[in-house]
Design a protein around this motif. Structure first.
Motif, PDB file in Angstrom:
ATOM      1  N   ASP A 274      40.761  21.806  36.749  1.00 24.64           N
ATOM      2  CA  ASP A 274      41.952  20.908  35.975  1.00 24.64           C
ATOM      3  C   ASP A 274      42.887  21.400  35.381  1.00 24.64           C
ATOM      4  O   ASP A 274      43.832  20.808  35.109  1.00 24.64           O
ATOM      5  CB  ASP A 274      40.928  19.836  35.383  1.00 24.64           C
ATOM      6  CG  ASP A 274      40.139  19.007  36.403  1.00 24.64           C
ATOM      7  OD1 ASP A 274      40.499  18.462  37.432  1.00 24.64           O
ATOM      8  OD2 ASP A 274      38.707  18.547  36.214  1.00 24.64           O
ATOM      9  N   GLN A 275      42.378  22.506  34.794  1.00 25.70           N
ATOM     10  CA  GLN A 275      43.394  23.094  33.873  1.00 25.70           C
ATOM     11  C   GLN A 275      44.789  23.622  34.902  1.00 25.70           C
ATOM     12  O   GLN A 275      45.793  23.582  33.840  1.00 25.70           O
ATOM     13  CB  GLN A 275      42.986  24.364  33.262  1.00 25.70           C
ATOM     14  CG  GLN A 275      41.864  24.352  32.174  1.00 25.70           C
ATOM     15  CD  GLN A 275      41.419  25.510  31.987  1.00 25.70           C
ATOM     16  OE1 GLN A 275      41.596  26.073  30.896  1.00 25.70           O
ATOM     17  NE2 GLN A 275      40.421  26.211  32.830  1.00 25.70           N
ATOM     18  N   GLN A 276      44.736  23.558  35.803  1.00 25.23           N
ATOM     19  CA  GLN A 276      45.851  23.885  36.676  1.00 25.23           C
ATOM     20  C   GLN A 276      46.913  22.753  37.202  1.00 25.23           C
ATOM     21  O   GLN A 276      47.677  22.969  37.853  1.00 25.23           O
ATOM     22  CB  GLN A 276      45.312  24.891  37.968  1.00 25.23           C
ATOM     23  CG  GLN A 276      44.642  25.981  37.527  1.00 25.23           C
ATOM     24  CD  GLN A 276      43.932  26.394  38.766  1.00 25.23           C
ATOM     25  OE1 GLN A 276      44.545  26.421  39.827  1.00 25.23           O
ATOM     26  NE2 GLN A 276      42.980  27.301  38.461  1.00 25.23           N
ATOM     27  N   LEU A 277      46.444  21.537  36.614  1.00 24.27           N
ATOM     28  CA  LEU A 277      47.235  20.420  37.018  1.00 24.27           C
ATOM     29  C   LEU A 277      48.679  20.583  36.532  1.00 24.27           C
ATOM     30  O   LEU A 277      48.933  21.056  35.367  1.00 24.27           O
ATOM     31  CB  LEU A 277      46.685  19.128  36.524  1.00 24.27           C
ATOM     32  CG  LEU A 277      45.494  18.597  37.150  1.00 24.27           C
ATOM     33  CD1 LEU A 277      44.764  17.563  36.278  1.00 24.27           C
ATOM     34  CD2 LEU A 277      45.937  17.999  38.411  1.00 24.27           C
ATOM     35  N   PRO A 278      49.771  20.245  37.309  1.00 26.66           N
ATOM     36  CA  PRO A 278      51.196  20.812  36.767  1.00 26.66           C
ATOM     37  C   PRO A 278      51.449  20.101  35.606  1.00 26.66           C
ATOM     38  O   PRO A 278      52.286  20.307  34.676  1.00 26.66           O
ATOM     39  CB  PRO A 278      51.993  20.373  37.858  1.00 26.66           C
ATOM     40  CG  PRO A 278      51.283  19.507  38.727  1.00 26.66           C
ATOM     41  CD  PRO A 278      49.622  19.909  38.367  1.00 26.66           C
ATOM     42  N   ALA A 279      50.786  18.659  35.347  1.00 22.16           N
ATOM     43  CA  ALA A 279      51.510  17.800  33.955  1.00 22.16           C
ATOM     44  C   ALA A 279      49.960  17.226  33.512  1.00 22.16           C
ATOM     45  O   ALA A 279      49.664  16.286  33.344  1.00 22.16           O
ATOM     46  CB  ALA A 279      52.007  16.708  34.565  1.00 22.16           C
ATOM     47  N   LEU A 280      49.152  18.343  33.272  1.00 16.03           N
ATOM     48  CA  LEU A 280      47.792  18.135  32.504  1.00 16.03           C
ATOM     49  C   LEU A 280      47.834  17.018  31.398  1.00 16.03           C
ATOM     50  O   LEU A 280      47.107  16.558  31.215  1.00 16.03           O
ATOM     51  CB  LEU A 280      47.277  19.506  31.913  1.00 16.03           C
ATOM     52  CG  LEU A 280      46.049  19.562  31.510  1.00 16.03           C
ATOM     53  CD1 LEU A 280      44.600  18.648  32.164  1.00 16.03           C
ATOM     54  CD2 LEU A 280      45.316  20.505  31.086  1.00 16.03           C
ATOM     55  N   SER A 281      48.850  17.301  30.546  1.00 13.88           N
ATOM     56  CA  SER A 281      48.845  16.607  29.338  1.00 13.88           C
ATOM     57  C   SER A 281      49.456  15.144  29.560  1.00 13.88           C
ATOM     58  O   SER A 281      48.541  14.170  28.801  1.00 13.88           O
ATOM     59  CB  SER A 281      50.032  17.218  28.497  1.00 13.88           C
ATOM     60  OG  SER A 281      51.537  17.245  28.942  1.00 13.88           O
ATOM     61  N   ALA A 282      50.069  14.759  30.484  1.00 19.24           N
ATOM     62  CA  ALA A 282      50.213  13.393  31.023  1.00 19.24           C
ATOM     63  C   ALA A 282      48.839  12.936  31.705  1.00 19.24           C
ATOM     64  O   ALA A 282      48.577  11.889  31.260  1.00 19.24           O
ATOM     65  CB  ALA A 282      51.457  13.630  32.180  1.00 19.24           C
ATOM     66  N   GLY A 283      48.037  13.633  32.291  1.00 20.75           N
ATOM     67  CA  GLY A 283      46.941  13.212  32.952  1.00 20.75           C
ATOM     68  C   GLY A 283      45.954  13.194  31.412  1.00 20.75           C
ATOM     69  O   GLY A 283      45.255  11.855  31.453  1.00 20.75           O
ATOM     70  N   LEU A 284      45.730  13.931  30.566  1.00 16.92           N
ATOM     71  CA  LEU A 284      45.033  13.517  29.222  1.00 16.92           C
ATOM     72  C   LEU A 284      45.539  12.445  28.578  1.00 16.92           C
ATOM     73  O   LEU A 284      44.648  11.594  28.123  1.00 16.92           O
ATOM     74  CB  LEU A 284      45.271  14.830  28.589  1.00 16.92           C
ATOM     75  CG  LEU A 284      44.549  16.152  28.937  1.00 16.92           C
ATOM     76  CD1 LEU A 284      44.612  17.235  28.058  1.00 16.92           C
ATOM     77  CD2 LEU A 284      42.930  15.867  29.491  1.00 16.92           C
ATOM     78  N   HIS A 285      46.823  12.198  28.660  1.00 18.48           N
ATOM     79  CA  HIS A 285      47.411  10.774  27.938  1.00 18.48           C
ATOM     80  C   HIS A 285      46.814   9.513  28.535  1.00 18.48           C
ATOM     81  O   HIS A 285      46.441   8.607  27.863  1.00 18.48           O
ATOM     82  CB  HIS A 285      48.969  10.704  27.933  1.00 18.48           C
ATOM     83  CG  HIS A 285      49.371   9.830  27.315  1.00 18.48           C
ATOM     84  ND1 HIS A 285      49.299   9.540  25.868  1.00 18.48           N
ATOM     85  CD2 HIS A 285      50.095   8.597  27.722  1.00 18.48           C
ATOM     86  CE1 HIS A 285      50.008   8.450  25.431  1.00 18.48           C
ATOM     87  NE2 HIS A 285      50.478   7.820  26.721  1.00 18.48           N
ATOM     88  N   THR A 286      46.536   9.590  29.772  1.00 19.19           N
ATOM     89  CA  THR A 286      45.987   8.430  30.462  1.00 19.19           C
ATOM     90  C   THR A 286      44.337   8.147  29.943  1.00 19.19           C
ATOM     91  O   THR A 286      44.152   7.139  29.790  1.00 19.19           O
ATOM     92  CB  THR A 286      45.816   8.746  31.986  1.00 19.19           C
ATOM     93  OG1 THR A 286      44.906   9.435  32.440  1.00 19.19           O
ATOM     94  CG2 THR A 286      47.308   8.888  32.497  1.00 19.19           C
ATOM     95  N   LEU A 287      43.836   9.268  29.815  1.00 16.98           N
ATOM     96  CA  LEU A 287      42.269   9.233  29.669  1.00 16.98           C
ATOM     97  C   LEU A 287      42.333   8.682  27.952  1.00 16.98           C
ATOM     98  O   LEU A 287      41.555   7.866  27.672  1.00 16.98           O
ATOM     99  CB  LEU A 287      41.804  10.603  29.599  1.00 16.98           C
ATOM    100  CG  LEU A 287      41.702  11.129  30.798  1.00 16.98           C
ATOM    101  CD1 LEU A 287      41.157  12.537  31.007  1.00 16.98           C
ATOM    102  CD2 LEU A 287      40.973  10.283  31.702  1.00 16.98           C
TER     103      LEU A 287
END
Length: 268
Positions: free
Chosen positions: A55-68
């Protein structure tokens, strides 16, 4: 001939203790080899998404974390591969530790052993192993009922011990869990196509309670597992609680906890 002993440990972690879950796994792996003692660890985390290394390789990981964060979920990056899974009060984690050399069990044989135990715990349900492609964290040893995933597994090994880690959805809102991870990947991919991450369909996941059409509690699920283990082992529910307070175990736990702390820095 006397039955071998299986030591059990049940832990319900608080949000601030989330790193303890995988730190304890590492320390118990050491203890299993040291004591030559099979162990089963039941544990739960409240409202947490456990990320895999991929999951660290997601191109916009910070945006994904924001949804959580917006959904009021805690986040934990585990020290093994794979992808995101949800932990909450309706999901039971079952980690089976076995003293074993690397060639004692193939990876497939260890997964099959846990599969057999789950099938024995719910003998009236047609539980099968095989990848459910549009589930979250899909894998060859997903467990499902009529094409709907109820559980997933992973493994860790050392020279003298192994652990098969199972998460199994016992009750609760599986649609909501699936939608949560779907939103995480939608935001984290930021419009890019990447087959390493699943296109989650909530319809392909369910819970044991929904599949059997009747309510099932976590404690009842643990009782079912214990009844299965008792066919092969004498269960010891007390000795392990004392062992994990010993200074040597605590030293291994502290070391593993600091490793987990360093890993979490990758999320920032």
């Amino acid at each position: 001939m006397a039955q071998p002993t299986l030591a059990t440990l049940t832990q319900y972690y608080q949000p601030e203790e989330k790193l303890d879950s995988f730190a304890t796994m590492n320390a118990l792996l050491w203890l299993t080899a040291e004591q030559q003692q099979p162990i089963v660890h039941y544990w739960q985390l409240p409202q947490t998404v456990i990320l895999g290394l991929r999951d660290q390789q997601l191109p916009a990981l910070s945006a994904g974390l924001h949804t959580l964060a917006q959904a009021d979920y805690h986040v934990l990056l585990r020290n093994s591969g794979g992808l995101a899974v949800v932990a909450d009060r309706g999901v039971l984690n079952v980690s089976l530790f076995l003293p074993a050399h690397r060639n004692d069990y193939t990876i497939e044989a260890a997964y099959q052993l846990m599969t057999t135990y789950v099938q024995a715990a719910w003998p009236t349900l047609p539980i099968v192993a095989g990848e459910i492609k549009r589930s979250y964290c899909p894998g060859d040893y997903d467990l499902s009922i009529h094409g709907q995933k109820i559980a997933g597994m992973s493994q860790r090994r050392t020279e003298n011990a192994l652990v098969v880690m199972l998460y199994i959805s016992i009750n609760g809102n599986q649609d909501q869990r699936s939608q949560l991870i779907h939103h995480f990947y939608t935001a984290g991919l930021a419009g890019q196509q990447d087959d390493r991450f699943p296109d989650i369909d909530p319809q392909v996941m369910t819970t044991i309670s929904a599949a059997q059409g009747s309510a099932l509690t976590i404690d009842q699920a643990i009782d079912r597992f214990n009844a299965v283990w008792q066919q092969s082992y004498q269960l010891d529910h007390h000795h392990l609680k004392k062992l994990i307070e010993e200074p040597e175990f605590q030293a291994h736990l502290t070391h593993a906890y600091h490793d987990m702390q360093r890993r979490q820095a990758r999320l920032h």
